[in-house]
Write an enzyme that holds these catalytic residues in place. Structure first.
Site, short mmCIF file in Angstrom:
data_model
loop_
_atom_site.label_atom_id
_atom_site.label_comp_id
_atom_site.label_asym_id
_atom_site.label_seq_id
_atom_site.Cartn_x
_atom_site.Cartn_y
_atom_site.Cartn_z
N ARG A 148 -0.13 15.76 11.05
CA ARG A 148 -1.07 15.62 9.93
C ARG A 148 -0.94 14.20 9.41
NH1 ARG A 148 2.36 13.69 7.25
NH2 ARG A 148 0.89 13.70 5.54
N ALA A 162 -3.98 11.16 8.05
CA ALA A 162 -5.24 10.72 8.65
C ALA A 162 -5.07 9.88 9.93
CB ALA A 162 -6.06 9.97 7.59
N GLN A 174 4.17 18.22 1.40
CA GLN A 174 4.35 17.00 2.20
C GLN A 174 5.29 16.01 1.50
OE1 GLN A 174 1.41 18.49 1.65
NE2 GLN A 174 -0.02 18.17 3.33
N ASP A 197 -7.66 9.51 3.12
CA ASP A 197 -8.18 10.18 4.31
C ASP A 197 -9.58 9.68 4.68
OD1 ASP A 197 -6.10 12.16 3.13
OD2 ASP A 197 -6.38 12.69 5.23
O1 MRU Z 1 -3.23 17.41 4.72
P1 MRU Z 1 -2.57 16.15 5.20
O2 MRU Z 1 -1.07 16.23 5.14
O3 MRU Z 1 -3.08 15.71 6.54
O4 MRU Z 1 -3.01 15.05 4.15
C1 MRU Z 1 -2.52 13.75 4.28
C2 MRU Z 1 -2.93 12.84 3.17
O5 MRU Z 1 -3.67 13.21 2.30
C3 MRU Z 1 -2.46 11.43 3.26
O6 MRU Z 1 -2.29 10.90 1.97
C4 MRU Z 1 -3.50 10.60 4.00
O7 MRU Z 1 -3.83 11.20 5.21
C5 MRU Z 1 -3.05 9.22 4.25
S1 MRU Z 1 -1.78 9.17 5.50
C6 MRU Z 1 -1.47 7.53 5.84
#
Ligand code: MRU
Length: 336
Positions: free
Chosen positions: A54, A56, A186, A227
């Site tokens: 996970r 982005a 996370q 994202d």
């Molecule tokens: O649901 P996730 O864990 O994929 O969400 C991740 C985020 O919201 C991060 O802040 C974003 O992807 C930036 S990662 C460099």
């Protein structure tokens, strides 16, 4: 790379090994370090959907390698659709797929080169953004971050977490706070783990403690990733980011968004047009397999929100910084 940063760049979320994509299983961290081996594009799409991988940029890179696997099977077009649809909000996924499909006619080896290039470019972007972002911080400051934006979420080092790593190494950051990031944790499971492994002291807070933390005077910056960033500078990021930016503005603190240009979506006019992923209510209704709400109660579980551009003080990308992003400034740096 700056020598002091090398020691913060040992962790990888994926590896291409013997014609398969291996993903560090982020569902099991921090207590179990386990790898999931993906042999097919379908395996990769499932791993993205189930949050084995996970973040982005990491989603985009995993999907790029998934396209290599697709090219070795017999359902390329279907597999491409499957990968594209794995998660809706992070535009890095669609961006990476567009790049892969554009070279697909040149064959599987060319696709592997492209996937590796996407990965290397992301790492290079993070190195650049980490330095530029850290330069904006005031010496001795405290920062609050949200979700996980580190090596686990990218090709390495991280976006917002890269800035924090660099800022700490440069002696600019004195205090790091991480929101736990309910419901998937996370912040607690991944960000706190990455920083602990690096020997960077971090204090975890309940998400609901953020405004009180700001009021206490211990943080001067909110530093987060993205994202997807729309053409007017609106930012989609992990649910709770909007509340942090609002509270930061109220307290006279600043909000920095750190994101590679692969997260910029100039084709999407504003945040209203960004699809927000709704996940299974079970993620909220239970914790570690135990129900936490009465039987029969339902839940609404959007996992991203939109922070309006006017709440962002600075956007840091590898192409440059955008102060107080708006449509005109975004257009100046990223074109139409
Ligand atoms: O649901 P996730 O864990 O994929 O969400 C991740 C985020 O919201 C991060 O802040 C974003 O992807 C930036 S990662 C460099």
């Amino acid at each position: 790379m700056n020598n002091s940063l090398n020691r913060y760049d040992g962790l990888r979320a994926f590896r291409w090994e013997n014609d398969a994509l291996e993903l560090l299983d982020q569902r099991r961290l921090p207590h179990t370090v386990d790898w999931v081996r993906c042999h097919t594009a379908k395996d990769v799409a499932e791993a993205i959907r189930d949050l084995v991988v996970r973040g982005a940029p990491a989603i985009g890179i995993a999907a790029a390698y998934g396209t290599v696997l697709a090219s070795r099977g017999s359902h390329f077009e279907d597999d491409v659709l499957l990968l594209r649809a794995a998660r809706p909000t992070a535009v890095n996924l669609m961006w990476a797929m567009d790049r892969m499909v554009a070279v697909a006619d040149s064959g599987s080896d060319r696709l592997l080169v492209e996937a590796r290039t996407i990965e290397q470019e992301d790492l290079a972007a993070n190195q650049c953004m980490s330095k530029w972002g850290a330069e904006r911080l005031d010496r001795g400051c405290g920062v609050l971050t949200h979700c996980n934006t580190g090596s686990l979420a990218t090709a390495g080092l991280g976006t917002a977490l890269g800035v924090i790593r660099y800022g700490y190494a440069a002696g600019k950051i004195q205090r790091v706070f991480a929101g736990e990031t309910r419901p998937w944790l996370q912040g607690a499971r991944l960000t706190a783990w990455e920083l602990s492994e690096d020997g960077i002291p971090v204090q975890l807070i309940a998400d609901a403690a953020a405004a009180h933390l700001m009021h206490s005077g211990q943080v001067q910056w909110v530093v987060v990733g993205a994202d997807r960033i729309a053409a007017n500078g609106d930012v989609a990021n992990k649910i709770g980011t909007y509340a942090l930016a609002l509270a930061a503005r109220h307290h006279g603190l600043r909000t920095m968004v750190v994101a590679a240009s692969s997260s910029i979506d100039m084709r999407t006019l504003d945040g209203e047009a960004i699809p927000i992923e709704l996940r299974d209510p079970e993620e909220l209704l239970s914790f570690a397999g135990q129900a936490v709400a009465p039987t029969g109660v339902t839940a609404w579980n959007p996992v991203f929100d939109i922070t309006p551009a006017e709440l962002v003080d600075v956007l840091v990308t590898e192409k440059g910084l955008v102060e107080h992003p708006n449509r005109a400034r975004m257009h100046d740096l990223f074109g139409a």
